[in-house]
Design a protein around this motif. Structure first.
Motif, PDB file in Angstrom:
ATOM      1  N   PRO A  17      -3.043   6.673   1.533  1.00  0.00           N
ATOM      2  CA  PRO A  17      -4.148   7.147   0.697  1.00  0.00           C
ATOM      3  C   PRO A  17      -4.068   8.654   0.462  1.00  0.00           C
ATOM      4  CG  PRO A  17      -4.936   5.608   2.338  1.00  0.00           C
ATOM      5  CD  PRO A  17      -3.512   5.895   2.693  1.00  0.00           C
ATOM      6  N   THR A  20     -10.557   9.737  -3.931  1.00  0.00           N
ATOM      7  CA  THR A  20      -9.565   9.114  -3.044  1.00  0.00           C
ATOM      8  C   THR A  20      -8.779   8.040  -3.781  1.00  0.00           C
ATOM      9  OG1 THR A  20     -11.046   9.467  -1.149  1.00  0.00           O
ATOM     10  CG2 THR A  20      -9.245   7.885  -0.861  1.00  0.00           C
ATOM     11  N   TYR A  76       0.825  -1.205   0.000  1.00  0.00           N
ATOM     12  CA  TYR A  76       0.000   0.000   0.000  1.00  0.00           C
ATOM     13  C   TYR A  76       0.859   1.256   0.000  1.00  0.00           C
ATOM     14  CZ  TYR A  76       0.998   1.483   4.774  1.00  0.00           C
ATOM     15  OH  TYR A  76       1.617   1.966   5.898  1.00  0.00           O
ATOM     16  N   TYR A  83     -14.617   1.726  -2.936  1.00  0.00           N
ATOM     17  CA  TYR A  83     -13.304   1.386  -3.484  1.00  0.00           C
ATOM     18  C   TYR A  83     -13.330   1.265  -4.997  1.00  0.00           C
ATOM     19  CZ  TYR A  83     -12.444   0.499   1.430  1.00  0.00           C
ATOM     20  OH  TYR A  83     -12.339   0.650   2.791  1.00  0.00           O
ATOM     21  N   ARG A  99     -13.479   4.838  -6.179  1.00  0.00           N
ATOM     22  CA  ARG A  99     -12.353   5.594  -5.631  1.00  0.00           C
ATOM     23  C   ARG A  99     -12.814   6.909  -4.996  1.00  0.00           C
ATOM     24  NH1 ARG A  99      -7.193   4.410  -7.798  1.00  0.00           N
ATOM     25  NH2 ARG A  99      -6.716   6.626  -7.977  1.00  0.00           N
ATOM     26  N   PHE A 157      -6.996   5.076  -2.836  1.00  0.00           N
ATOM     27  CA  PHE A 157      -6.815   4.221  -1.660  1.00  0.00           C
ATOM     28  C   PHE A 157      -5.477   3.493  -1.708  1.00  0.00           C
ATOM     29  CE2 PHE A 157     -11.453   4.625  -1.948  1.00  0.00           C
ATOM     30  CZ  PHE A 157     -11.761   4.966  -0.647  1.00  0.00           C
ATOM     31  N   ASP A 158      -5.007   3.160  -2.900  1.00  0.00           N
ATOM     32  CA  ASP A 158      -3.694   2.523  -3.092  1.00  0.00           C
ATOM     33  C   ASP A 158      -3.482   1.329  -2.160  1.00  0.00           C
ATOM     34  OD1 ASP A 158      -2.525   3.794  -5.280  1.00  0.00           O
ATOM     35  OD2 ASP A 158      -1.922   5.527  -4.066  1.00  0.00           O
ATOM     36  N   PHE A 164      -7.080   4.480   8.617  1.00  0.00           N
ATOM     37  CA  PHE A 164      -7.040   3.342   7.698  1.00  0.00           C
ATOM     38  C   PHE A 164      -6.475   2.114   8.409  1.00  0.00           C
ATOM     39  CE2 PHE A 164      -7.303   7.065   5.078  1.00  0.00           C
ATOM     40  CZ  PHE A 164      -8.101   6.672   4.011  1.00  0.00           C
ATOM     41  N   ASP A 182      -5.063   0.438   0.571  1.00  0.00           N
ATOM     42  CA  ASP A 182      -5.510   0.563   1.954  1.00  0.00           C
ATOM     43  C   ASP A 182      -7.034   0.534   2.031  1.00  0.00           C
ATOM     44  OD1 ASP A 182      -5.075   0.758   4.653  1.00  0.00           O
ATOM     45  OD2 ASP A 182      -3.765   2.509   4.498  1.00  0.00           O
TER      46      ASP A 182
END
Length: 671
Positions: free
Chosen positions: A452, A468, A449, A507, A510, A470-471, A533, A473
């Motif tokens: 975010p 967002t 991760y 998610y 995003r 989240f990458d 997170f 997370d």
């Protein structure tokens, strides 16, 4: 003349023999064995209890025989059928229930009996639709209507197997607190007298009686215990419901984890219930269990924490000898697909019927992109189990080389973790499966991760979404404060807001949505938000509310501290006067554990959104229902009960013996 007298004598002897046999059958019923034979149970929620045109009104399809067969095949041994009569009965004074609707109930009961299931039917949402206020504002007519329901049901099912039990009322509550126990006792007394005096097998049929709100508070338990004691009836079962420690159950106030306080709530409540009823040999059924957050969706509680809750709750319920019945409004077992929405969850539930499972402190390993990878340790409460093997995406790992096991933990080595991580990708990299000697086998996700990234945004109080990244997370919770440090938003006894009610991550899209429920109780002001997170990262964000306009600005992130939970220390328990209102009934949120009954009103909203129920494929619901009923009436009525069959058997034997005696007597007379 002699022949007539002989016929009369034979008839009297037959009636006396059947009466004695029925008495013998009654003495054979053991209510504690009966209750344990119900274990475990399942609820047919949001079907016959739905408020609307028919059983599909809340989004579920028509109930099918295949569904009931699936429930039995999955290992459930009892089924609770909640029923709402409000819109399905005529006005007084007769309050006649619609026959087509009752025919559908007949059909479902019989399907269940054919599968060997025990069946519980009740009066469900009527408790809050017209009884709650009616017992104060229109007492006599409310009681008459309630009595009419049970008079019709008792007569209709009096000759059904005693595997069919009656529950007087679901989650009873009343408008005036000081009169609540009196009202419940009055309704329970009416229910009891109607059923016990209605003939057939109803004089011995097990009856299920609830506490107020089906709660576990001492005064509610004592009220029911006293009422049952005065009945002096051996075939009574007590029922409560359990939806967990309220802050954890809805993910509010920082209770994101199954911690010791959440666990202790199970212990304290179940101990009180046990100590109230067990000394008097009164069985207890947890008529519904689950988590309140499920009324929004099952993702409100993080997967690993959710699984640990169900493992321990079921373990402790069974340790106390309680029957447990899973509340399923269609979001667990698909009513059309007949597949479980969350295979991991049902696996844990079914495993917990038989044994305990090992419990990890976390079911994930977060590795931050670009940072040096080190050994990662997952702590375990092994609960008498040992590790057989560990697999990585199905491939067997090498003990000592890839991981080491200590008395209370597993440490995964740096080399193993580094070998599965793609440094250019975020998200789930691989899954470790820890295979145990018994119980549930845990999956541990390895996740790469980045912190975010939340972008600036504009919107309104009706629609505000924060773009967002989240990458890899996932969001655990959110805090909200005004610049002076005071709490912002609803539930103003805690800075940590309720998941999905006030904010919700998406998610796929995003985004993080701040909901209208949140802005309705936010002043025109700047509000400082902190998003927590599961990696341990915290990201600050500032919004400014001006009327219906919202403007958001990204802030600074706080790196995840090592070996630390994602949540802050839990806030103080809620004051019910300050709690948010999110039910159709617009009542205050009760304190702490008292909120387990909230799910009933929320279910309507949940299903209207069609978030978790299967779509019906019946183009003409009324026609389908009538066809199902017509086909069933003649060919699937319940056969006589075992008691009745024995009566006929013994009666036949008596007649045969008397006939032989008469034959010998007449032969002697002729000779």
């Amino acid at each position: 003349m002699k022949a007539s007298l002989l016929k009369v004598l034979l008839l009297v002897l037959f009636l006396l023999s059947t009466t004695s046999i029925m008495t013998f059958a009654e003495e054979e019923i053991d209510i504690e064995d009966y209750a344990q034979n119900m274990q475990p149970g399942w609820n047919l929620g949001n079907s016959y209890d739905a408020v609307g045109e028919d059983e599909t009104a809340w989004g579920n399809p028509f109930v099918t025989k295949a569904l009931i067969q699936k429930v039995a095949a999955e290992g459930f041994r009892s089924i609770r059928i909640p029923i709402t009569f409000d819109q399905r009965m005529a006005a007084g004074p007769d309050y006649t229930i619609e026959q087509d609707f009752l025919n559908r109930i007949d059909q479902t009961i019989n399907w269940a009996l054919e599968e060997g299931l025990y069946v519980m039917i009740n009066v469900h949402h009527d408790s809050w639709i017209w009884m709650e206020n009616g017992m104060e504002t229109d007492h006599d007519n409310t009681v008459k209507r309630y009595r009419a329901i049970w008079t019709q049901l008792a007569d209709r099912y009096k000759n059904y197997s005693t595997k069919v039990m009656f529950e007087s009322i679901n989650e009873p509550r009343f408008a005036v607190e000081e009169n609540e126990q009196q009202h419940l006792d009055e309704l329970n007394e009416a229910f009891y007298q109607i059923v016990r005096n209605s003939g057939g097998s109803n004089d011995i049929r097990p009856l299920v009686l609830p506490t107020l709100d089906t709660g576990q508070e001492p005064e509610k338990l004592d009220g029911l215990s006293q009422f049952i004691s005065e009945l002096n009836d051996p075939n009574i079962i007590a029922t409560v419901h359990y939806y967990g420690f309220w802050p954890f159950s809805v993910n509010i106030a920082g209770y994101t984890r199954f911690n010791e306080e959440v666990k202790q709530d199970i212990i304290d409540n179940f101990d009180r219930v046990y100590n109230t009823f067990a000394p008097h040999n009164i069985p207890v059924v947890i008529g519904e269990y689950g988590l309140l957050g499920f009324d929004r969706h099952t993702g409100v509680i993080q997967q690993g924490e959710k699984l640990k809750f169900f493992e321990y709750m079921l373990h402790y319920a069974q340790e106390k000898g309680f029957v447990h019945m899973l509340w399923d409004n269609g979001q667990h077992l698909g009513r059309t697909s007949l597949e479980w929405a969350d295979p991991e969850l049902i696996d844990m539930i079914q495993t917990s019927w038989e044994t305990r499972s090992a419990l990890p402190n976390e079911n994930f390993i977060y590795l931050k992109k670009g940072e040096k990878i080190t050994d990662k340790t997952i702590s375990f409460e092994f609960n008498s189990h040992t590790i057989n093997q560990i697999l990585l995406d199905g491939e067997l790992l090498r003990a000592a080389e890839d991981y080491t096991v200590s008395s209370d933990a597993v440490t995964f080595h740096q080399e193993l973790l580094a070998s599965v991580v793609d440094p250019n990708q975020t998200g789930n990299q691989a899954t470790l499966t820890v295979d145990f000697s018994g119980g549930f086998d845990w999956d541990i996700d390895i996740i790469n991760y980045q912190t975010p990234l939340l972008e600036d945004a504009v919107g309104t109080t009706e629609s505000f979404q924060i773009p967002t990244a989240f990458d890899g997370d996932q969001l655990a919770t959110m805090e909200a404060y005004y610049p002076d440090g005071s709490i912002a938003g609803p539930q103003n006894w805690t800075g940590f807001k309720e998941f999905d009610y006030t904010f919700s991550p998406n998610y796929e899209n995003r985004t993080i949505e701040l909901k209208q429920n949140f802005f309705q109780e936010v002043n025109d002001s700047e509000v400082q938000l902190t998003f927590h997170f599961w990696s341990g990262e915290k990201v600050d964000y500032t919004i400014v509310k001006n009327g219906t306009s919202i403007e958001g600005t990204s802030g600074q992130s706080t790196p995840a501290p090592p070996e630390k939970d994602t949540e802050k220390e839990p806030e103080p328990k809620p004051d019910p006067e300050d709690s948010n209102d999110e039910t159709e009934k617009e009542e205050d949120v009760p304190e702490g554990i008292d909120d387990e009954d909230k799910h009933l009103e929320r279910n309507n909203e949940e299903n209207e959104k069609n978030e978790k129920t299967e779509d019906s494929e019946a183009p003409n619901k009324e026609t389908q229902t009538k066809e199902q009923t017509t086909d069933f009436i003649e060919e699937q009525r319940l056969p006589d009960t075992a008691t009745q069959q024995y009566n006929f058997l013994f009666g036949g034997i008596i007649l045969l013996v008397l006939g032989i005696g008469l034959f010998i007597w007449r032969r002697k007379k002729i000779i």
